[in-house]
Design an enzyme around this catalytic site. Structure first.
Site, PDB file in Angstrom:
ATOM      1  N   GLY A  87      -3.421  -2.906  -8.051  1.00 14.47           N
ATOM      2  CA  GLY A  87      -2.128  -3.394  -8.514  1.00 14.47           C
ATOM      3  C   GLY A  87      -1.338  -4.043  -7.401  1.00 14.47           C
ATOM      4  O   GLY A  87      -1.330  -3.555  -6.271  1.00 14.47           O
TER       5      GLY A  87
ATOM      6  N   ARG B  98      -9.305  -5.968 -10.443  1.00 14.28           N
ATOM      7  CA  ARG B  98     -10.078  -4.730 -10.488  1.00 14.28           C
ATOM      8  C   ARG B  98     -11.554  -5.095 -10.351  1.00 14.28           C
ATOM      9  O   ARG B  98     -11.986  -6.159 -10.801  1.00 14.28           O
ATOM     10  CB  ARG B  98      -9.855  -4.010 -11.823  1.00 14.28           C
TER      11      ARG B  98
ATOM     12  N   ASP C 105      -5.115   3.719  -3.768  1.00 12.01           N
ATOM     13  CA  ASP C 105      -6.234   4.620  -3.522  1.00 12.01           C
ATOM     14  C   ASP C 105      -7.569   4.050  -4.000  1.00 12.01           C
ATOM     15  O   ASP C 105      -8.607   4.293  -3.388  1.00 12.01           O
ATOM     16  CB  ASP C 105      -5.973   5.999  -4.142  1.00 12.01           C
TER      17      ASP C 105
ATOM     18  N   THR D  71       1.196  -0.062  -2.536  1.00  7.18           N
ATOM     19  CA  THR D  71       1.311   0.348  -3.932  1.00  7.18           C
ATOM     20  C   THR D  71       2.733   0.826  -4.188  1.00  7.18           C
ATOM     21  O   THR D  71       3.319   1.503  -3.338  1.00  7.18           O
ATOM     22  CB  THR D  71       0.326   1.480  -4.291  1.00  7.18           C
TER      23      THR D  71
ATOM     24  N   ASP E   6       3.513   3.059  -6.216  1.00  8.48           N
ATOM     25  CA  ASP E   6       3.488   4.458  -6.644  1.00  8.48           C
ATOM     26  C   ASP E   6       3.808   5.447  -5.530  1.00  8.48           C
ATOM     27  O   ASP E   6       4.133   6.605  -5.808  1.00  8.48           O
ATOM     28  CB  ASP E   6       2.113   4.801  -7.227  1.00  8.48           C
TER      29      ASP E   6
ATOM     30  N   ASP F 126       1.778   6.967  -3.548  1.00  2.00           N
ATOM     31  CA  ASP F 126       0.898   8.117  -3.745  1.00  2.00           C
ATOM     32  C   ASP F 126      -0.297   8.154  -2.799  1.00  2.00           C
ATOM     33  O   ASP F 126      -1.294   8.808  -3.077  1.00  2.00           O
ATOM     34  CB  ASP F 126       0.397   8.140  -5.197  1.00  2.00           C
TER      35      ASP F 126
ATOM     36  N   ARG G 189       2.105   6.280 -12.179  1.00  2.00           N
ATOM     37  CA  ARG G 189       0.806   6.845 -12.530  1.00  2.00           C
ATOM     38  C   ARG G 189       0.879   8.374 -12.481  1.00  2.00           C
ATOM     39  O   ARG G 189       1.601   8.964 -13.267  1.00  2.00           O
ATOM     40  CB  ARG G 189      -0.291   6.293 -11.620  1.00  2.00           C
TER      41      ARG G 189
END
Length: 320
Positions: free
Chosen positions: A11, A72, A103, A125, A127, A129, A171
């Site tokens: 992303g 992707r 990740d 990212t 996120d 994360d 997410r």
């Protein structure tokens, strides 16, 4: 090392362009050639690779998205795909690779590292994360986008005396919800790291109602579930009138904030420094405003991103 590659994968996030710019210009400053790999690992496997010059990354530091594009690539998870990727890298004389992404992107870099090709991961990212770093590129821009939306929605919530349930991205991580919820004065924040019951949310809403509060904001991280389902449950169990807003991909776009531009510049340049020092198989990050690096394989197998639970507890204390 005289020739390195750079790609963005997974992303997109605001600040990726600033990181690409830093990689290219840091390398060229040290008389190292840089090759841009377009469309992530898919482009790497297909050989979509072009040399980048100083001017190639001009006028991009303020732009969201990624000039190298992203995609992707399930094939990168296979042995065949990984061998094709290394074949392309060798074909173009690339001796080290900077991978900017989340990740999933790190897993690709880990696979190449395990096959002996030196890679350095840069956390990109929204996120937030990625283990081993306090902040990822794009997170600050994303939460500022969310807080702007919360402020606007609160105006409408106040005017109509309603409860708004706002779903944000992230997410399986609740960082976006937590930071934006605390900054936006949300009455409840639902995150995957905490098993808050719907009855707790209702209790907070009713406490606010009892003291004369006419509107409320509830933030739901997508890892918890659908904001639509949360709103439906609230209306089934209470007399609160609810509305739902799913912010979606607006959170990924926009010009990166100062914090993200600076973070991306520092991390991108540090990745190049590690490769020039002969250090592959690493990932870069930021801790207490200091640049750090760590083994990328260890990070993905042993480290785990953790949410700031003290901040979560504070959000509850301030939403009484």
């Amino acid at each position: 090392m005289k020739r390195i590659g750079v790609l963005t994968s997974g992303g997109d996030s605001p600040g990726m362009n600033a990181a690409v710019r830093a990689v290219v210009r840091k390398a060229i400053f040290h008389e190292v050639e840089v090759y841009g790999i377009y469309h992530g690992y898919e482009g790497l496997i297909k050989g979509d690779i072009k040399k980048l010059e100083i001017g190639s990354v001009g006028d991009i530091i303020h732009r969201g998205g990624t000039m190298l594009f992203s995609a992707r690539c399930p094939e990168m998870k296979t042995e065949e795909g990984q061998l094709k990727a290394i074949e392309q890298l060798n074909k173009h004389g690339i001796e080290g690779l900077v991978v900017i992404g989340g990740d999933g992107s790190y897993m690709g870099a880990k696979a190449l590292t395990e096959r002996g090709f030196p890679c350095v991961g840069v956390p990109g990212t929204i996120d937030n994360d990625i283990p081993g770093t306090e902040f990822t590129i794009g997170f600050d821009t994303a939460i500022n986008t969310v807080i702007d939306a919360i402020d606007k929605i609160r105006d409408t919530a106040t005017s109509h005396k309603r409860t708004y349930v706002i779903e944000v991205m992230g997410r399986d991580a609740g960082d976006i919800a937590l930071w934006a919820g605390l900054a936006g004065g949300a009455e409840s924040i639902l995150i995957p790291e905490s098993a808050d019951d719907i009855n707790d949310v209702i209790a907070r809403l009713k406490r606010g109602q009892d003291r004369g509060k006419k509107h409320s904001i509830i933030i739901v991280a997508e890892g918890v579930g659908s904001a639509v389902e949360v709103a439906k449950k609230l209306e089934e169990l209470t007399d609160f009138e609810t509305r739902v807003s799913v912010l979606g991909y607006i959170q990924r776009g926009g010009s990166p904030t100062v914090a993200d531009r600076v973070l991306a510049s520092r991390l991108g340049a540090q990745a190049v420094s590690l490769l020039l020092e002969g250090k592959g198989g690493r990932a870069v990050g930021i801790e207490q405003n200091r640049l750090v690096d760590y083994d990328i394989i260890e990070a993905l197998t042993q480290k785990k991103h953790t949410l700031d639970h003290q901040m979560f507890d504070l959000s509850k204390e301030l939403s009484i």
